[in-house]
Structure formats: structure tokens, C-alpha cells
Scaffold this motif. Structure first.
Motif, PDB file in Angstrom:
ATOM      1  N   GLY A 400       0.827  -1.211   0.000  1.00 43.24           N
ATOM      2  CA  GLY A 400       0.000   0.000   0.000  1.00 43.24           C
ATOM      3  C   GLY A 400       0.856   1.254   0.000  1.00 43.24           C
ATOM      4  N   PRO A 401       0.290   2.384   0.429  1.00 48.49           N
ATOM      5  CA  PRO A 401       1.038   3.640   0.421  1.00 48.49           C
ATOM      6  C   PRO A 401       2.223   3.612   1.376  1.00 48.49           C
ATOM      7  CG  PRO A 401      -1.334   4.015   0.687  1.00 48.49           C
ATOM      8  CD  PRO A 401      -1.107   2.557   0.868  1.00 48.49           C
ATOM      9  N   VAL A 402       3.374   4.081   0.901  1.00 45.39           N
ATOM     10  CA  VAL A 402       4.580   4.207   1.719  1.00 45.39           C
ATOM     11  C   VAL A 402       5.205   5.561   1.391  1.00 45.39           C
ATOM     12  CG1 VAL A 402       6.892   3.321   2.199  1.00 45.39           C
ATOM     13  CG2 VAL A 402       5.007   1.718   1.808  1.00 45.39           C
ATOM     14  N   ASN A 403       5.302   6.408   2.385  1.00 46.08           N
ATOM     15  CA  ASN A 403       5.900   7.727   2.165  1.00 46.08           C
ATOM     16  C   ASN A 403       7.414   7.597   2.024  1.00 46.08           C
ATOM     17  OD1 ASN A 403       3.415   8.985   2.335  1.00 46.08           O
ATOM     18  ND2 ASN A 403       3.637   9.499   4.508  1.00 46.08           N
ATOM     19  N   ALA A 404       7.924   7.925   0.839  1.00 47.95           N
ATOM     20  CA  ALA A 404       9.362   7.863   0.579  1.00 47.95           C
ATOM     21  C   ALA A 404       9.942   9.269   0.713  1.00 47.95           C
ATOM     22  CB  ALA A 404       9.631   7.290  -0.807  1.00 47.95           C
ATOM     23  N   THR A 405      10.049   9.705   1.957  1.00 46.08           N
ATOM     24  CA  THR A 405      10.596  11.021   2.270  1.00 46.08           C
ATOM     25  C   THR A 405      11.521  10.891   3.469  1.00 46.08           C
ATOM     26  OG1 THR A 405       8.802  11.577   3.801  1.00 46.08           O
ATOM     27  CG2 THR A 405       8.502  12.193   1.480  1.00 46.08           C
ATOM     28  N   ALA A 406      12.429  11.841   3.612  1.00 42.99           N
ATOM     29  CA  ALA A 406      13.274  11.883   4.802  1.00 42.99           C
ATOM     30  C   ALA A 406      12.410  12.227   6.012  1.00 42.99           C
ATOM     31  CB  ALA A 406      14.387  12.905   4.623  1.00 42.99           C
ATOM     32  N   PRO A 407      12.831  11.852   7.204  1.00 41.38           N
ATOM     33  CA  PRO A 407      11.986  12.057   8.388  1.00 41.38           C
ATOM     34  C   PRO A 407      11.892  13.503   8.859  1.00 41.38           C
ATOM     35  CG  PRO A 407      14.047  10.988   8.998  1.00 41.38           C
ATOM     36  CD  PRO A 407      14.018  11.025   7.511  1.00 41.38           C
ATOM     37  N   VAL A 408      12.723  14.401   8.311  1.00 43.77           N
ATOM     38  CA  VAL A 408      12.710  15.798   8.769  1.00 43.77           C
ATOM     39  C   VAL A 408      12.457  16.728   7.583  1.00 43.77           C
ATOM     40  CG1 VAL A 408      13.944  17.581  10.061  1.00 43.77           C
ATOM     41  CG2 VAL A 408      14.405  15.159  10.540  1.00 43.77           C
ATOM     42  N   PRO A 409      11.175  17.004   7.272  1.00 46.72           N
ATOM     43  CA  PRO A 409      10.894  17.977   6.207  1.00 46.72           C
ATOM     44  C   PRO A 409      11.289  19.382   6.648  1.00 46.72           C
ATOM     45  CG  PRO A 409       8.865  17.332   7.313  1.00 46.72           C
ATOM     46  CD  PRO A 409       9.952  16.468   7.880  1.00 46.72           C
ATOM     47  N   VAL A 410      11.477  20.272   5.672  1.00 43.36           N
ATOM     48  CA  VAL A 410      11.896  21.644   5.985  1.00 43.36           C
ATOM     49  C   VAL A 410      11.037  22.627   5.202  1.00 43.36           C
ATOM     50  CG1 VAL A 410      14.283  20.969   6.442  1.00 43.36           C
ATOM     51  CG2 VAL A 410      13.620  21.677   4.130  1.00 43.36           C
ATOM     52  N   ARG A 411      11.022  23.857   5.685  1.00 44.46           N
ATOM     53  CA  ARG A 411      10.373  24.920   4.914  1.00 44.46           C
ATOM     54  C   ARG A 411      11.312  25.392   3.806  1.00 44.46           C
ATOM     55  NH1 ARG A 411       5.671  26.572   7.432  1.00 44.46           N
ATOM     56  NH2 ARG A 411       5.534  26.208   9.687  1.00 44.46           N
ATOM     57  N   ASN A 412      10.737  26.017   2.786  1.00 44.10           N
ATOM     58  CA  ASN A 412      11.529  26.466   1.647  1.00 44.10           C
ATOM     59  C   ASN A 412      12.634  27.441   2.051  1.00 44.10           C
ATOM     60  OD1 ASN A 412      11.519  28.886  -0.706  1.00 44.10           O
ATOM     61  ND2 ASN A 412      11.872  26.808  -1.435  1.00 44.10           N
ATOM     62  N   ALA A 413      12.356  28.312   3.009  1.00 46.66           N
ATOM     63  CA  ALA A 413      13.374  29.268   3.455  1.00 46.66           C
ATOM     64  C   ALA A 413      14.560  28.542   4.084  1.00 46.66           C
ATOM     65  CB  ALA A 413      12.764  30.261   4.445  1.00 46.66           C
ATOM     66  N   GLU A 414      14.292  27.485   4.856  1.00 42.05           N
ATOM     67  CA  GLU A 414      15.375  26.717   5.461  1.00 42.05           C
ATOM     68  C   GLU A 414      16.164  25.970   4.396  1.00 42.05           C
ATOM     69  OE1 GLU A 414      16.078  23.074   8.674  1.00 42.05           O
ATOM     70  OE2 GLU A 414      14.120  24.081   8.563  1.00 42.05           O
ATOM     71  N   PHE A 415      15.472  25.425   3.413  1.00 43.67           N
ATOM     72  CA  PHE A 415      16.142  24.761   2.293  1.00 43.67           C
ATOM     73  C   PHE A 415      17.081  25.738   1.595  1.00 43.67           C
ATOM     74  CE2 PHE A 415      16.428  23.920  -2.226  1.00 43.67           C
ATOM     75  CZ  PHE A 415      16.793  22.588  -2.273  1.00 43.67           C
ATOM     76  N   THR A 416      16.601  26.955   1.361  1.00 50.66           N
ATOM     77  CA  THR A 416      17.402  27.971   0.683  1.00 50.66           C
ATOM     78  C   THR A 416      18.665  28.282   1.470  1.00 50.66           C
ATOM     79  OG1 THR A 416      15.413  28.938  -0.315  1.00 50.66           O
ATOM     80  CG2 THR A 416      17.380  30.342  -0.183  1.00 50.66           C
ATOM     81  N   ARG A 417      18.528  28.464   2.774  1.00 51.85           N
ATOM     82  CA  ARG A 417      19.706  28.765   3.602  1.00 51.85           C
ATOM     83  C   ARG A 417      20.695  27.600   3.603  1.00 51.85           C
ATOM     84  NH1 ARG A 417      15.638  30.981   7.005  1.00 51.85           N
ATOM     85  NH2 ARG A 417      15.607  29.049   8.246  1.00 51.85           N
ATOM     86  N   ALA A 418      20.181  26.376   3.686  1.00 56.53           N
ATOM     87  CA  ALA A 418      21.056  25.202   3.749  1.00 56.53           C
ATOM     88  C   ALA A 418      21.831  25.022   2.443  1.00 56.53           C
ATOM     89  CB  ALA A 418      20.237  23.947   4.056  1.00 56.53           C
ATOM     90  N   LEU A 419      21.173  25.225   1.308  1.00 55.33           N
ATOM     91  CA  LEU A 419      21.853  25.073   0.024  1.00 55.33           C
ATOM     92  C   LEU A 419      22.887  26.172  -0.177  1.00 55.33           C
ATOM     93  CD1 LEU A 419      22.250  23.657  -2.637  1.00 55.33           C
ATOM     94  CD2 LEU A 419      20.289  24.913  -3.569  1.00 55.33           C
ATOM     95  N   ALA A 420      22.529  27.403   0.186  1.00 52.98           N
ATOM     96  CA  ALA A 420      23.482  28.506   0.059  1.00 52.98           C
ATOM     97  C   ALA A 420      24.714  28.262   0.934  1.00 52.98           C
ATOM     98  CB  ALA A 420      22.804  29.817   0.437  1.00 52.98           C
ATOM     99  N   LYS A 421      24.502  27.753   2.136  1.00 55.48           N
ATOM    100  CA  LYS A 421      25.628  27.473   3.034  1.00 55.48           C
ATOM    101  C   LYS A 421      26.501  26.355   2.482  1.00 55.48           C
ATOM    102  CE  LYS A 421      26.767  26.361   7.847  1.00 55.48           C
ATOM    103  NZ  LYS A 421      26.223  26.053   9.198  1.00 55.48           N
ATOM    104  N   ALA A 422      25.890  25.325   1.929  1.00 59.04           N
ATOM    105  CA  ALA A 422      26.664  24.216   1.372  1.00 59.04           C
ATOM    106  C   ALA A 422      27.542  24.685   0.217  1.00 59.04           C
ATOM    107  CB  ALA A 422      25.729  23.105   0.895  1.00 59.04           C
ATOM    108  N   LEU A 423      27.061  25.667  -0.553  1.00 60.12           N
ATOM    109  CA  LEU A 423      27.823  26.177  -1.696  1.00 60.12           C
ATOM    110  C   LEU A 423      28.670  27.392  -1.347  1.00 60.12           C
ATOM    111  CD1 LEU A 423      25.045  25.885  -4.433  1.00 60.12           C
ATOM    112  CD2 LEU A 423      26.947  24.319  -4.014  1.00 60.12           C
TER     113      LEU A 423
END
Length: 497
Positions: A400-423
Motif C-alpha cells: 500500500g502507500p509508503v511515504n518515501a521522504t526523509a523524516p525531517v521535512p523543511v520549509r523552503n526558506a530553510e532549504f534555501t539557507r542550507a543550500l546557500a551554506k553548502a555552496l
């Protein structure tokens, strides 16, 4: 060098070179993020440095005597590097036809520049050694701007080449370690961003893989040995498959959702799944399971609500797509096939998907949040998704349904900060919601400005261990930062312990 014809040819060289760099190297080919192109990147870096010297010299100096000889040596070295680059490209990648034509024109134009410049350089070589300042007005300005541009990309290519060894990820075979040995797997959509990595992992793991694809050119990029077919009709009734992994479907986040596009998005998924149902119906030996790709869009637009597999949905086009796809897949249960409906989040990897589209703008300081930045992004690192697929094939308790996602979702603003920091880049920009809605319509509103806060309850309950449960450390690893490389080595050591 006060020759209008020569400067016209130099201008043409500049614009064709800029086109090649921006459209091919940074655009379609994404060389900076391909570990296989390390040598090509180094060649580009050195050649661009030589171009910067040439442009500055042509624009502002007359090199006499020994300086003429040095400039001539650089011009000849550029030819040798270009020839080496041509050989390297043919050995390591397939060039698009536009790049081949552009390279031919660049070579011819450069030859014409050398023919016109040679007599002048010959005269200068007999003069007393000196660097004589000159100015050719706007031609000198153009040469200066060009020198700055190629100098920037020289540094970018050399740094990207140094980063190449830190890209690539773990041994693919380890991603499918959950599978029993020598399984026979049928994969649809095997030439896509997810499918290619899955096929690579299965083949490296010693499994037998059949890939259904409509694009035989992309099939050449697959790990071999692999069997490639263009129609399910080519499969004999007596053949045996232990599992089917269905990932085929028209891209949902590319282009406006016109009525025709909506029909293709749904039809491509439903028709392929119905074709698989017909195949299973005539096979003498039924596969044990179907792992069917779906998406977290099934839940619709749910705001801040935390969503497990038991959650309900809100109406939206993304829900309709997933619902129709899942309904078609569930028909195979009538043949005794265990069906796993993987509701996949945003799949992150530098080789493709949404992250591949964001890397270049973020690297050049053009990154930023979308809309308010408060929308949730439920994500999954690509190799973790391959491990989930392998677990779903092997684990008979999953269905049946299985959520294939990481256990810690993030908001778009947090994603933006994390990607900018990684680069190691700033990310001060913001794409206004009204602009995305106006330009992209429902596609922008449902896929970029809205989101779902999804958690993988079934996988966690089944004891699945994510290698990348949190976003920021994961981005450090897959983008090849030195900190991320050290963390990846630690993970590899723990996995072997």
C-alpha cells in the motif's frame, strides 16, 4: 592590432565562446557537477586563463620582442589545449550537435584570427622588448569585460575540477544490499534521474535488469550489462521477473499545465501501468511485487499539517495525477501481486531533479526563497530512495502507500539557507509569489508555492535507517564540500563496521 576586421573576428570568438560556456558547459551538460569531466574542466580552466591574458594584451598592450614570443607561445598553447579538449570530450561524453557545430566555428574563427595576427606579431618580435600601452576605444573595453568573464570561469572550472573527486556518492551496489542475490527486475522509466541510479545499483549488485524505454539514445548511458526493450510485447509469457519497478511518466514540473499537458501527465502514467497489468496477466510466473512510483502530491495542498500514510487528501491536480496512477497500480493485486505505492518527495541529487536546476543560479549568487518561503518541502536524497526501493522489494510486510521522504521535512526558506551554506554563497533574493503564479499558473502554485509536510511513518516503524535524515548535512555531502566529504567517509566506515 588596430584592424577592424581582426577585432570583428575577436568579437565573434567572444560571443561564440560565451554561448558555448553558458548554454552547453553550464546549461545542458552541467560539466561542473559531473565527476567524469574532471580533466575537461581542468583544460577549460587553463584555456580560459590563457584567453584572459590574450584579451587583456590585445586590448591594452603591444608586446614587443620577447613579450611577443611569450604571447605567441600562449596562442599556440591554446591550440594544443583545444585539440586535447576535443579528444577528451569524445572519450568521456556525447556532445549535442549544437556544441559540435559551435566548436567547429570557434576553431575556424580562431584560425582566421591567427592568420591576421601573425604578420603583426612577426613585426613586433624584432622590436626591442617592451610592453607598450595602447587603447582601441570600445574594442579595449570589450576585451577587458571578456577577460574578466573568462577569468571568472577559469577559477570556477579549476575549483569544480578539484571538487570532482568528492562527488559521486557511495558504491552503488551497497544501495541494494537488502535484496536477495540475483533477482530479475523489470524497470520502467529506467533512463530517468531515479531510474538510472537504480539500474546502476542493481547491475553493480549482480542482479538481472530489463529496462523499458522509448529513448534508446539515453539507454546508451545506462550501466551494463542491461537488457533494453522498447515494448512490453517483446517479453515472452515464459519469462520470470521477481519484481517490477514502475517509474515511467511525463515530467510533472516542466512547462505549463495546459489541457494537453495535463492529459499527457496522467495518461503516460495510467497507460503504462495498465500495460504492466496486461503483462502480468499473461505471464506464466507472476512477479512477487510491483513497486509503483507515486508522489506526495497525493495529499494535495495541506499547509502545516503533518501527514502520515493514513492522512486524507485535499483536491488538487497533483492529487488527481497520483490517485489515478495508484488506482491503476492497485489493479495488479487481483493477480496476487504485492503492490507498494511509493509516495515520493522531492528527490535531491546533483545529477538531476530540482536540485540540478538550482545549483547554477545558487553558485553564482542568484539563489533565493520562493514566495513566502514558509511552504514545506518533503525531500529524499536519491541514494536513500534507491535503498527504499530495494527494501520495498525485499520486505514482504510493506504494501500500500509508503511515504518515501526523509523524516525531517523543511520549509523552503530553510532549504534555501542550507543550500546557500553548502555552496558557500549568499542567497538574498526572493521570487515573488505573484510572479511564479503569473508565469507558471497552477504548476507554479501547486509545485512551488504550496507543499506537504510528509513523514515516513511506515518506513520508520519498519526500522528503515536513513543515511541522510537531515537536509543541511546531506547537502554538504552531495555537493562535495570538504566537511561533507569527511562526513561521507565517516558514514562509509560506520556502514562497514
Amino acid at each position: 592590432m588596430d584592424n577592424p576586421v581582426l577585432w570583428t573576428l575577436i568579437s565573434i570568438q567572444i560571443f561564440m565562446g560565451a554561448f558555448d560556456t553558458l548554454v552547453h558547459h553550464e546549461g545542458s551538460e552541467r560539466l561542473a557537477w559531473r565527476p567524469s569531466q574532471k580533466t575537461e574542466l581542468r583544460l577549460h580552466g587553463v584555456r580560459n586563463f590563457f584567453y584572459a591574458v590574450i584579451f587583456l594584451c590585445f586590448g591594452w598592450l603591444e608586446p614587443h620582442g620577447v613579450f611577443t614570443m611569450l604571447l605567441t607561445a600562449i596562442l599556440v598553447a591554446e591550440v594544443l589545449i583545444t585539440l586535447w579538449d576535443f579528444v577528451e570530450e569524445d572519450m568521456t561524453r556525447k556532445l549535442p550537435w549544437t556544441e559540435r557545430i559551435n566548436h567547429t566555428l570557434l576553431a575556424l574563427n580562431y584560425g582566421a584570427i591567427l592568420v591576421l595576427a601573425a604578420p603583426v606579431l612577426w613585426q613586433w618580435s624584432f622590436l626591442p622588448s617592451a610592453l607598450v600601452p595602447v587603447s582601441y576605444g570600445w574594442w579595449s573595453v570589450l576585451s577587458t569585460v571578456s577577460a574578466l568573464g573568462v577569468g571568472l570561469f577559469s577559477a570556477r572550472d579549476l575549483l569544480a575540477a578539484a571538487r570532482s573527486d568528492r562527488l559521486g556518492g557511495p558504491d552503488p551496489a551497497g544501495l541494494v544490499a537488502a535484496l536477495p542475490p540475483r533477482r530479475h527486475i523489470l524497470v520502467t522509466g529506467g533512463t530517468g534521474f531515479i531510474g538510472q541510479r537504480l539500474v546502476e545499483a542493481l547491475v553493480r549488485g549482480g542482479h538481472f535488469v530489463t529496462v523499458l524505454t522509448r529513448d534508446l539514445r539515453k539507454a546508451d548511458e545506462l550501466e551494463h550489462p542491461v537488457r533494453v526493450i522498447t515494448s512490453l510485447d517483446l517479453i515472452h509469457n515464459a519469462e520470470r521477473f521477481d519484481a517490477i519497478v514502475n517509474l515511467a511518466g511525463d515530467p510533472i514540473a516542466s512547462g505549463l499545465w495546459t489541457s494537453g499537458k495535463r492529459d499527457r501527465i496522467i495518461g503516460s502514467r495510467v497507460q503504462m501501468t495498465e500495460a504492466l497489468q496486461a503483462l502480468v496477466g499473461r505471464l506464466d510466473n507472476k512477479p512477487a511485487c510491483l513497486i509503483n512510483g507515486s508522489a506526495i502530491g497525493w495529499y494535495g495542498l495541506r499547509g502545516d499539517e503533518t501527514l502520515t500514510e493514513d492522512a486524507n487528501f485535499e483536491p488538487a491536480f497533483v492529487h488527481e495525477v497520483c490517485e489515478r496512477w495508484e488506482q491503476a497500480a492497485q489493479e495488479l493485486e487481483r493477480d496476487g501481486v504485492r503492490v507498494v505505492l511509493l509516495r515520493i518527495g522531492l528527490v535531491l541529487g546533483v545529477e538531476g531533479g530540482i536540485l540540478a536546476k538550482l545549483l547554477t543560479p545558487f553558485e553564482f549568487g542568484g539563489g533565493g526563497a520562493m514566495g513566502s518561503g514558509r511552504q514545506w518541502m518533503s525531500w529524499i536524497e536519491r541514494d536513500d530512495l534507491i535503498r527504499i526501493i530495494a527494501r520495498a522489494v525485499a520486505d514482504e510486510t510493506l504494501s500500500g502507500p509508503v511515504n518515501a521522504t526523509a523524516p525531517v521535512p523543511v520549509r523552503n526558506a530553510e532549504f534555501t539557507r542550507a543550500l546557500a551554506k553548502a555552496l558557500h554563497r549568499p542567497a538574498f533574493l526572493r521570487l515573488p509569489a505573484w510572479l511564479l503564479s503569473t508565469a507558471l499558473g497552477d504548476m507554479g502554485r501547486e509545485t512551488m508555492l504550496a507543499g506537504q509536510r510528509v513523514v515516513p511513518a511506515k518506513l520508520v516503524a519498519a526500522g528503515f535507517r536513513f543515511r541522510h535524515p537531515e537536509l543541511a548535512p546531506m547537502l554538504q555531502v552531495i555537493t562535495g564540500t570538504k566537511t561533507g566529504a569527511a562526513r561521507a567517509e565517516e558514514q562509509e566506515v560506520r556502514s562497514l563496521a
